[in-house]
Design an enzyme around this catalytic site. Structure first.
Site, PDB file in Angstrom:
ATOM      1  N   HIS A   1      -2.339  -5.333   1.602  1.00  0.00           N
ATOM      2  CA  HIS A   1      -3.638  -5.979   1.428  1.00  0.00           C
ATOM      3  C   HIS A   1      -3.399  -7.415   1.014  1.00  0.00           C
ATOM      4  O   HIS A   1      -2.469  -7.684   0.250  1.00  0.00           O
ATOM      5  CB  HIS A   1      -4.456  -5.290   0.321  1.00  0.00           C
ATOM      6  CG  HIS A   1      -5.555  -6.169  -0.208  1.00  0.00           C
ATOM      7  ND1 HIS A   1      -6.755  -6.293   0.432  1.00  0.00           N
ATOM      8  CD2 HIS A   1      -5.598  -7.016  -1.270  1.00  0.00           C
ATOM      9  CE1 HIS A   1      -7.510  -7.172  -0.246  1.00  0.00           C
ATOM     10  NE2 HIS A   1      -6.816  -7.616  -1.269  1.00  0.00           N
TER      11      HIS A   1
ATOM     12  N   GLU B   1      -9.752 -10.525  -7.675  1.00  0.00           N
ATOM     13  CA  GLU B   1      -8.769  -9.440  -7.531  1.00  0.00           C
ATOM     14  C   GLU B   1      -7.589  -9.626  -8.479  1.00  0.00           C
ATOM     15  O   GLU B   1      -7.097  -8.652  -9.069  1.00  0.00           O
ATOM     16  CB  GLU B   1      -8.306  -9.361  -6.067  1.00  0.00           C
ATOM     17  CG  GLU B   1      -9.422  -8.887  -5.146  1.00  0.00           C
ATOM     18  CD  GLU B   1      -9.105  -8.990  -3.662  1.00  0.00           C
ATOM     19  OE1 GLU B   1      -9.991  -8.659  -2.861  1.00  0.00           O
ATOM     20  OE2 GLU B   1      -7.969  -9.395  -3.291  1.00  0.00           O
TER      21      GLU B   1
ATOM     22  N   TYR C   1     -12.218  -1.660  -3.637  1.00  0.00           N
ATOM     23  CA  TYR C   1     -12.685  -1.812  -2.246  1.00  0.00           C
ATOM     24  C   TYR C   1     -14.199  -1.640  -2.118  1.00  0.00           C
ATOM     25  O   TYR C   1     -14.686  -1.322  -1.033  1.00  0.00           O
ATOM     26  CB  TYR C   1     -11.951  -0.812  -1.341  1.00  0.00           C
ATOM     27  CG  TYR C   1     -10.654  -1.335  -0.746  1.00  0.00           C
ATOM     28  CD1 TYR C   1     -10.610  -2.531  -0.018  1.00  0.00           C
ATOM     29  CD2 TYR C   1      -9.470  -0.619  -0.874  1.00  0.00           C
ATOM     30  CE1 TYR C   1      -9.426  -3.003   0.542  1.00  0.00           C
ATOM     31  CE2 TYR C   1      -8.272  -1.089  -0.314  1.00  0.00           C
ATOM     32  CZ  TYR C   1      -8.269  -2.287   0.399  1.00  0.00           C
ATOM     33  OH  TYR C   1      -7.092  -2.755   0.957  1.00  0.00           O
TER      34      TYR C   1
ATOM     35  N   LYS D   1       0.819  -1.221   0.000  1.00  0.00           N
ATOM     36  CA  LYS D   1       0.000   0.000   0.000  1.00  0.00           C
ATOM     37  C   LYS D   1       0.856   1.277   0.000  1.00  0.00           C
ATOM     38  O   LYS D   1       2.059   1.237   0.279  1.00  0.00           O
ATOM     39  CB  LYS D   1      -0.931  -0.029   1.214  1.00  0.00           C
ATOM     40  CG  LYS D   1      -1.993  -1.149   1.150  1.00  0.00           C
ATOM     41  CD  LYS D   1      -2.954  -1.046   2.332  1.00  0.00           C
ATOM     42  CE  LYS D   1      -4.033  -2.126   2.262  1.00  0.00           C
ATOM     43  NZ  LYS D   1      -4.991  -2.008   3.397  1.00  0.00           N
TER      44      LYS D   1
ATOM     45  N   ASN E   1      -2.025   0.466   6.691  1.00  0.00           N
ATOM     46  CA  ASN E   1      -1.480  -0.769   7.256  1.00  0.00           C
ATOM     47  C   ASN E   1      -0.653  -1.599   6.275  1.00  0.00           C
ATOM     48  O   ASN E   1      -0.563  -2.810   6.386  1.00  0.00           O
ATOM     49  CB  ASN E   1      -2.607  -1.583   7.908  1.00  0.00           C
ATOM     50  CG  ASN E   1      -3.689  -1.970   6.932  1.00  0.00           C
ATOM     51  OD1 ASN E   1      -3.596  -1.672   5.736  1.00  0.00           O
ATOM     52  ND2 ASN E   1      -4.713  -2.648   7.413  1.00  0.00           N
TER      53      ASN E   1
END
Ligand code: GTP
Ligand code: MG
Length: 138
Positions: free
Chosen positions: A115, A126, A49, A9, A112
């Site tokens: 993913h 995905e 998302y 990320k 964080n």
């Protein structure tokens, strides 16, 4: 062998942590069979998302995911989906087990660092959103 989808990320690419995070995957026996660095638009992040569209943090999450480049990846290995989630650690770094990516690198529950797909159907969906079959090199 199973495949799962992974994202490094924006908080992690900004801090130049791609190599350190990839080392964690490889040490866990996961092979990076596809990888590309891209900068998502907010609309593309929102599409990715969309299952979280009703959550209060959705807008913040989409802004964050479009705030800097990401590294989209496909990881392959024995039980890759659950193994990857184990290496990632809990969503909130405060709850993440020692040695996990989120315990070592994540800044907050939102920012964080990684993913990972949560099930075989979402992994397939995905992977197909980001990669063509020709780009998966096992
Ligand atoms: P992903 O692998 O990114 O899907 O993480 P996850 O499966 O551990 O968590 P979940 O699917 O529940 O949430 C998706 C993402 O939304 C998280 O990884 C966070 O980036 C973000 N998120 C979750 N909860 C919060 C929150 O309370 N606040 C904010 N700002 N972001 C959150
Ligand atoms: Mg999730």
């Amino acid at each position: 062998l199973e495949r799962t989808f992974s994202i490094i990320k924006p908080d992690a690419t900004r801090r130049n942590l791609t190599g350190k995070i990839n080392a964690k995957f490889e040490e866990a026996g996961l092979r990076i069979v596809a990888q590309k660095r891209i900068h998502l638009t907010k609309a593309q992040a929102g599409e990715f998302y969309k299952v979280h569209a009703a959550r209060p943090f959705y807008d913040e999450l989409c802004e964050f995911m479009a705030s800097a480049p990401i590294v989209a990846q496909v990881l392959e290995g024995e039980d890759a989906i659950s193994k990857n989630r184990e290496v990632m650690g809990a969503t909130n770094p405060a709850d993440a087990a020692e040695g996990t990516i989120r315990a070592e690198f994540a800044e907050s529950v939102g920012e964080n660092s990684v993913h990972g797909s949560d099930a075989p159907d979402t992994a397939a969906e995905e992977i197909a959103y980001f990669f063509s079959g020709l780009e998966l090199v096992g």
